[in-house]
Motif scaffolding. Structure first.
Motif, PDB file in Angstrom:
ATOM      1  N   VAL A   3       5.521  -4.876  -2.622  1.00 25.46           N
ATOM      2  CA  VAL A   3       5.582  -3.489  -2.193  1.00 25.46           C
ATOM      3  C   VAL A   3       6.958  -3.279  -1.571  1.00 25.46           C
ATOM      4  CG1 VAL A   3       4.483  -1.675  -0.841  1.00 25.46           C
ATOM      5  CG2 VAL A   3       3.116  -3.587  -1.678  1.00 25.46           C
ATOM      6  N   LYS A  65      -5.708  -1.757  -6.450  1.00 29.66           N
ATOM      7  CA  LYS A  65      -4.808  -0.662  -6.808  1.00 29.66           C
ATOM      8  C   LYS A  65      -5.226   0.636  -6.120  1.00 29.66           C
ATOM      9  CE  LYS A  65      -3.641   2.352 -10.599  1.00 29.66           C
ATOM     10  NZ  LYS A  65      -4.046   2.790 -11.914  1.00 29.66           N
ATOM     11  N   ASP A  66      -6.516   0.945  -6.156  1.00 27.35           N
ATOM     12  CA  ASP A  66      -7.012   2.158  -5.504  1.00 27.35           C
ATOM     13  C   ASP A  66      -6.765   2.114  -4.002  1.00 27.35           C
ATOM     14  OD1 ASP A  66      -7.842   3.157  -7.933  1.00 27.35           O
ATOM     15  OD2 ASP A  66      -9.939   2.529  -7.662  1.00 27.35           O
ATOM     16  N   TYR A  67      -6.971   0.948  -3.395  1.00 27.66           N
ATOM     17  CA  TYR A  67      -6.764   0.809  -1.953  1.00 27.66           C
ATOM     18  C   TYR A  67      -5.293   0.991  -1.591  1.00 27.66           C
ATOM     19  CZ  TYR A  67      -7.330  -0.818   2.789  1.00 27.66           C
ATOM     20  OH  TYR A  67      -7.331  -0.894   4.151  1.00 27.66           O
ATOM     21  N   LEU A  68      -4.404   0.366  -2.359  1.00 24.15           N
ATOM     22  CA  LEU A  68      -2.965   0.502  -2.091  1.00 24.15           C
ATOM     23  C   LEU A  68      -2.500   1.947  -2.282  1.00 24.15           C
ATOM     24  CD1 LEU A  68      -1.531  -2.741  -3.724  1.00 24.15           C
ATOM     25  CD2 LEU A  68      -1.819  -2.259  -1.294  1.00 24.15           C
ATOM     26  N   CYS A  69      -3.006   2.613  -3.289  1.00 23.48           N
ATOM     27  CA  CYS A  69      -2.645   4.020  -3.503  1.00 23.48           C
ATOM     28  C   CYS A  69      -3.152   4.893  -2.357  1.00 23.48           C
ATOM     29  CB  CYS A  69      -3.181   4.516  -4.837  1.00 23.48           C
ATOM     30  SG  CYS A  69      -2.305   3.811  -6.249  1.00 23.48           S
ATOM     31  N   GLY A  70      -4.318   4.565  -1.821  1.00 20.83           N
ATOM     32  CA  GLY A  70      -4.844   5.285  -0.664  1.00 20.83           C
ATOM     33  C   GLY A  70      -3.979   5.088   0.564  1.00 20.83           C
ATOM     34  N   GLN A  72      -0.787   4.393   0.496  1.00 18.11           N
ATOM     35  CA  GLN A  72       0.443   5.134   0.224  1.00 18.11           C
ATOM     36  C   GLN A  72       0.238   6.621   0.508  1.00 18.11           C
ATOM     37  OE1 GLN A  72       1.708   5.080  -3.863  1.00 18.11           O
ATOM     38  NE2 GLN A  72       3.782   5.689  -3.346  1.00 18.11           N
ATOM     39  N   ALA A  73      -0.880   7.174   0.089  1.00 14.22           N
ATOM     40  CA  ALA A  73      -1.167   8.590   0.334  1.00 14.22           C
ATOM     41  C   ALA A  73      -1.282   8.865   1.828  1.00 14.22           C
ATOM     42  CB  ALA A  73      -2.448   8.989  -0.384  1.00 14.22           C
ATOM     43  N   GLN A  76       2.138   9.062   3.242  1.00 13.55           N
ATOM     44  CA  GLN A  76       2.829  10.270   2.808  1.00 13.55           C
ATOM     45  C   GLN A  76       2.377  11.496   3.611  1.00 13.55           C
ATOM     46  OE1 GLN A  76       5.384  10.143   0.614  1.00 13.55           O
ATOM     47  NE2 GLN A  76       5.047   7.942   0.628  1.00 13.55           N
ATOM     48  N   TYR A  87       7.274   1.680  -3.547  1.00 18.37           N
ATOM     49  CA  TYR A  87       7.149   1.231  -4.935  1.00 18.37           C
ATOM     50  C   TYR A  87       6.286  -0.009  -4.999  1.00 18.37           C
ATOM     51  CZ  TYR A  87      11.297   4.149  -5.551  1.00 18.37           C
ATOM     52  OH  TYR A  87      12.173   5.193  -5.553  1.00 18.37           O
ATOM     53  N   PHE A  88       5.475  -0.104  -6.035  1.00 17.10           N
ATOM     54  CA  PHE A  88       4.640  -1.281  -6.255  1.00 17.10           C
ATOM     55  C   PHE A  88       5.161  -2.014  -7.493  1.00 17.10           C
ATOM     56  CE2 PHE A  88       1.787   1.864  -4.300  1.00 17.10           C
ATOM     57  CZ  PHE A  88       1.422   1.148  -3.172  1.00 17.10           C
TER      58      PHE A  88
END
Length: 93
Positions: A3, A65-70, A72-73, A76, A87-88
């Motif tokens: 990351v 992936k879903d957890y990391l995107c959460g 990140q959100a 943000q 970035y991943f």
């Protein structure tokens, strides 16, 4: 999974990377490495931090992936870290 965190403010980059590490550490004990500065820590006035996450073959990549995107959100939405670029890299060298 690597990351990468990038921003012109070193403090904001460190804050975002440390937040990610603090949240991931209880979920993936002994699998989170960093955050740390890579060999080239600043490019064109942009500071860089890196966090590495090792994934066991038995773990679900889709859930991670879903957890990391959460995460990140969530970053943000925070006014202090919303401009930090995240970035991943799922296939680091």
């Amino acid at each position: 999974i690597d990351v990468w965190f990038k921003h012109t403010s070193q403090a904001k980059v460190q804050q975002a990377a440390q937040y990610f590490a603090n949240v991931l550490q209880p979920l993936f004990p002994d699998m989170v490495f960093g955050p740390f500065e890579p060999a080239v820590a600043k490019v064109r006035d942009v500071h860089i931090q890196k966090l590495s996450l090792k994934i066991a073959p038995s773990q679900s990549l889709l859930q991670i992936k879903d957890y990391l995107c959460g995460l990140q959100a969530h970053l943000q939405k925070d006014p202090l870290t919303k401009q930090v670029q995240i970035y991943f890299d799922v296939d680091p060298l």
